[in-house]
Design an enzyme around this catalytic site. Structure first.
Site, PDB file in Angstrom:
ATOM      1  CG  HIS A  53      53.387  42.991 -77.100  1.00  0.00           C
ATOM      2  ND1 HIS A  53      53.171  41.737 -76.575  1.00  0.00           N
ATOM      3  CD2 HIS A  53      52.836  43.861 -76.214  1.00  0.00           C
ATOM      4  CE1 HIS A  53      52.529  41.844 -75.426  1.00  0.00           C
ATOM      5  NE2 HIS A  53      52.303  43.128 -75.191  1.00  0.00           N
ATOM      6  CD  GLU A  55      57.122  39.494 -80.241  1.00  0.00           C
ATOM      7  OE1 GLU A  55      57.698  38.622 -79.576  1.00  0.00           O
ATOM      8  OE2 GLU A  55      56.599  40.516 -79.723  1.00  0.00           O
ATOM      9  CB  CYS A 115      52.833  37.281 -75.540  1.00  0.00           C
ATOM     10  SG  CYS A 115      52.073  38.508 -76.635  1.00  0.00           S
ATOM     11  CB  CYS A 118      53.386  38.475 -80.330  1.00  0.00           C
ATOM     12  SG  CYS A 118      53.465  40.120 -79.589  1.00  0.00           S
TER      13      CYS A 118
END
Length: 188
Positions: A53, A55, A115, A118
């Site tokens: 992801h 992040e 999310c 993250c």
């Protein structure tokens, strides 16, 4: 750089991820004093790695930038890196008096609300500020629904959507005992 410029860069990275087919519309930048330290993009489709992801990618890159002696840091160099021990913040429920500073004082800008994975990485890295453009409802509207995970985490372990069960605690205790016995352990 100001909020609009920093969010613009996070959004540019997110759009590029979509256009190149690397992953969802998620980009992130890590910032200190208005300057970008690291960038990340969603690369799940590119790598097949569900943790790729934006992040998490930006946190990994920031750590590489900030730890010039990396990828391994000798114990005598830890205080020159993000592993420098600093006092816990006032009012913190943490029982350990000092922890590694990691990314304290840094901010992250993301195209979408982080999310749960993250957000956990953001907590662990001690990023001080999170700025996002699209909220949970907007993110759900494009097919990424993380609300369930946030809700599931609030349930008792035995009522969660994934089977979770403690087994063999006496076996696992040996690793914890090794940590506690180490006189030079470095809380992070």
């Amino acid at each position: 750089m100001n909020h609009a410029e920093l969010m613009g860069e996070a959004t540019r990275l997110a759009t590029q991820s979509v256009e190149k087919g690397w992953g969802g519309p998620f980009g992130a930048v890590i910032v200190k004093d208005g300057e970008i330290v690291a960038r990340g993009q969603n690369r799940v489709l590119l790598t097949g790695d569900p943790t790729a992801h934006a992040e998490v990618e930006s946190i990994r890159k920031a750590i590489q930038v900030l730890n010039p002696e990396g990828p391994t840091i000798a114990p005598e160099e830890q205080d020159l890196a993000t592993l420098e021990l600093v006092p816990r913040p006032e009012g913190s429920p943490d029982l350990v008096p000092k922890r590694a500073k990691m990314l304290m004082g840094y901010s992250i800008y993301t195209a979408g609300i982080p999310c749960p994975m993250c957000m956990s990485a953001i907590y662990w890295s001690r990023i001080s500020d999170v700025y996002y453009a699209n909220d949970l409802a907007a993110t759900r509207g494009i097919g990424f629904d993380d609300a369930y995970q946030y809700e599931d985490f609030s349930r008792p372990v035995d009522q969660r959507g994934i089977h979770i069960e403690q087994v063999c605690p006496e076996v696992g205790a040996t690793a914890y005992a090794a940590w506690n016995a180490r006189p030079d352990r470095h809380p992070y």
